[in-house]
Enzyme design. Structure first.
Site, PDB file in Angstrom:
ATOM      1  N   ASP A  11     -13.664 -27.764 -51.137  1.00 40.13           N
ATOM      2  CA  ASP A  11     -13.419 -27.796 -49.557  1.00 40.13           C
ATOM      3  C   ASP A  11     -12.775 -28.862 -49.268  1.00 40.13           C
ATOM      4  OD1 ASP A  11     -13.394 -26.510 -46.678  1.00 40.13           O
ATOM      5  OD2 ASP A  11     -15.215 -27.981 -46.551  1.00 40.13           O
ATOM      6  N   ASP A  13     -12.090 -30.185 -45.399  1.00 43.51           N
ATOM      7  CA  ASP A  13     -12.733 -30.855 -44.331  1.00 43.51           C
ATOM      8  C   ASP A  13     -14.168 -30.905 -44.410  1.00 43.51           C
ATOM      9  OD1 ASP A  13     -10.261 -30.896 -41.825  1.00 43.51           O
ATOM     10  OD2 ASP A  13     -10.249 -29.359 -43.295  1.00 43.51           O
ATOM     11  N   ASP A 170     -19.428 -28.187 -47.587  1.00 40.60           N
ATOM     12  CA  ASP A 170     -20.131 -28.488 -46.763  1.00 40.60           C
ATOM     13  C   ASP A 170     -20.801 -27.533 -45.913  1.00 40.60           C
ATOM     14  OD1 ASP A 170     -17.771 -28.802 -45.419  1.00 40.60           O
ATOM     15  OD2 ASP A 170     -18.698 -29.794 -43.752  1.00 40.60           O
TER      16      ASP A 170
END
Length: 224
Positions: A11, A13, A170
């Site tokens: 991922d 961000d 996250d």
């Protein structure tokens, strides 16, 4: 069955890049323009992985944002695009982690829900990320995470089977997408997790508190 990894997908961000300061600045610019109270860093930071919709819902409330969603979203994206890299940085240890992975022969790619225009605008400011050959964005396909197809598409572009990939993110949608794609999932606990989320309940295969822990995990696997 999952096999020893040949590729690691990430991922963006909250996993590779700490973009919360610039995303929060864009949110607060729109709030000021609308005569609303700004949101402090300690509050907006944990919502940064939820993108424009999540941040605007945080700032305006679900009802007010829904009533004027198109206009507020356009204003946010314009503000963010105008100052997209002013305060964003690689998380500590990311550059070293990517370098070690590539030295060990792992292929690396990005799979993000960030729109292509913003992703392509941002990555050139970060050489270790801009050098990656495969980047799949939120609008690359007709579906985005938590749908597994963006992850499967990235694996296809790397010419690697999905069960030979690890996916690191996250957010809960990252873990759900990775599991649905048949990949080994890794939760980046140093990223953006809101106070009402319970990441201990997310079905990640591994959890890391810092980027260096990922390469340590892979070294253990190699030695096993």
């Amino acid at each position: 069955m999952k096999q020893n990894p040949k590729a690691v997908l990430f991922d963006l961000d909250g996993t590779l890049l700490d973009t919360a300061p610039d995303l929060g600045a864009a949110l607060n610019q729109v709030l000021r323009e609308e005569g609303r109270a700004e949101v402090s860093n300690d509050i907006y930071r944990s919502y940064a992985s939820h993108g424009a919709n999540g941040l605007l819902t945080l700032g305006f409330g679900e009802q007010d944002y829904a009533a004027d969603q198109a206009r507020l979203r356009a204003a946010f994206l314009a503000a963010y695009s105008a100052a997209i890299h002013h305060h964003s940085v690689l998380f500590p240890g990311i550059e070293e982690m990517l370098s070690e992975l590539q030295q060990q022969g792992y292929l690396c790619a990005i799979v993000t829900n960030k729109p292509s225009q913003l992703t392509q605008q941002l990555l050139p400011y970060f050489a270790p990320l801009n050098a990656l050959d495969v980047v799949v964005c939120g609008d690359t396909l007709s579906v985005a995470k938590p749908h597994p197809q963006p992850l499967l598409y990235a694996a296809e572009q790397l010419a690697v089977e999905a069960n030979q990939c690890w996916y690191v993110g996250d957010a809960e949608r990252d873990i759900l997408a990775g599991r649905a794609a048949g990949m080994t999932t890794v939760l980046a606990e140093y990223g953006y997790i809101t106070p009402d989320e319970v990441p201990a309940q997310w079905p990640a295969d591994h959890r890391i508190a810092e980027p260096a822990a990922l390469t340590a995990l892979l070294r253990q696997l190699t030695l096993a």
